[in-house]
Write a protein that holds these residues in place. Structure first.
Motif, PDB file in Angstrom:
ATOM      1  N   SER A 119       0.832  -1.216   0.000  1.00 34.23           N
ATOM      2  CA  SER A 119       0.000   0.000   0.000  1.00 34.23           C
ATOM      3  C   SER A 119       0.857   1.253   0.000  1.00 34.23           C
ATOM      4  O   SER A 119       0.522   2.248  -0.658  1.00 34.23           O
ATOM      5  CB  SER A 119      -0.960   0.004   1.198  1.00 34.23           C
ATOM      6  N   GLN A 120       1.994   1.208   0.693  1.00 36.06           N
ATOM      7  CA  GLN A 120       2.886   2.372   0.715  1.00 36.06           C
ATOM      8  C   GLN A 120       3.617   2.519  -0.618  1.00 36.06           C
ATOM      9  O   GLN A 120       3.812   3.644  -1.108  1.00 36.06           O
ATOM     10  CB  GLN A 120       3.904   2.246   1.846  1.00 36.06           C
ATOM     11  N   GLN A 145       1.203   4.095  -2.909  1.00 35.39           N
ATOM     12  CA  GLN A 145       1.001   5.512  -2.590  1.00 35.39           C
ATOM     13  C   GLN A 145       2.165   6.359  -3.083  1.00 35.39           C
ATOM     14  O   GLN A 145       1.970   7.477  -3.572  1.00 35.39           O
ATOM     15  CB  GLN A 145       0.820   5.698  -1.078  1.00 35.39           C
TER      16      GLN A 145
END
Length: 229
Positions: free
Chosen positions: A184-185, A188
């Motif tokens: 998820s990072q 992002q």
């Protein structure tokens, strides 16, 4: 009166581009979601073609074709950002989303199991050629494909990989579906980079990028269907 007109124009502008307030990547996501079927995403608008993934009957041979062609496309994407015909491409080196090395490991595992690894086929070769041509003359269109390829794999691609593994690999999870670090990072970080790059684009350039989404779905869909070949 002028103030009211300006406000009205601003409101109209916002309504025209869903997701714009959150950054350009949200506009890209919105357009991509609409191209899903209703059983794939709640925002989907496309009518389903063929059977849903849960009812697929994949084969090892077809899956190998899919993996080989996918590797060819990811190698092409990685090469393009490394060479960087346009300076902004360099922003997308070493994002942690790269897949070609993972796919190389997976294909080697299949080879060790006694399977013959095929050469890249028409869907992958054709898509890679299209990406190379776009990258040299049309950065907005190229980055549309870049976004959709990596982000689709991290979402629906993982689900498809899990379903296929359950049916033909005794549930084995391939390296293709694993990432080092927090996915998820990583995603992002790439969203932020894409938003920063798009800040320098005109509205016309942004629209041109969004218009390429359907082509990216067609190319990736032709590779995905290799699983059933």
């Amino acid at each position: 009166m002028v103030v009211i007109s300006a406000t009205a124009a601003a409101e109209k502008h916002k309504k025209r581009y869903p997701g714009e307030a959150k950054g350009f990547v949200e506009e890209m996501r919105f357009v991509a979601m609409k191209l899903h079927t209703r059983d794939q995403a709640k925002e989907g608008e496309k009518e389903p073609e063929g059977q849903p993934v849960a009812k697929w009957d994949p084969t090892i041979e077809g899956y190998l074709k899919f993996l080989v062609d996918s590797k060819y496309v990811y190698e092409t994407l990685e090469k393009i950002v490394e060479v960087a015909s346009f300076p902004e491409y360099a922003e997308f080196r070493n994002t942690g989303l790269e897949r070609s090395e993972c796919l190389a490991k997976d294909l080697e595992w299949f080879r060790q199991q006694g399977h013959i690894i095929p050469e890249p086929s028409s869907p992958g070769v054709t898509y890679a050629r299209h990406l190379e041509e776009l990258s040299e003359k049309d950065p907005q269109a190229f980055l549309c494909h870049f976004y959709n390829t990596y982000f689709a794999h991290s979402a629906g691609g993982r689900m498809i990989g899990r379903k296929v593994a359950e049916k033909i690999l005794d549930g084995k999870e391939l390296e293709f579906y694993k990432w080092d670090g927090d996915l998820s990072q990583l995603l992002q970080n790439v969203r932020d980079k894409l938003n920063n790059v798009a800040q320098n684009w005109t509205r016309e350039e942004k629209d041109h990028c969004l218009e390429e989404t359907e082509k990216s779905f067609k190319f990736s869909g032709s590779i995905l269907r290799l699983i059933l070949s």
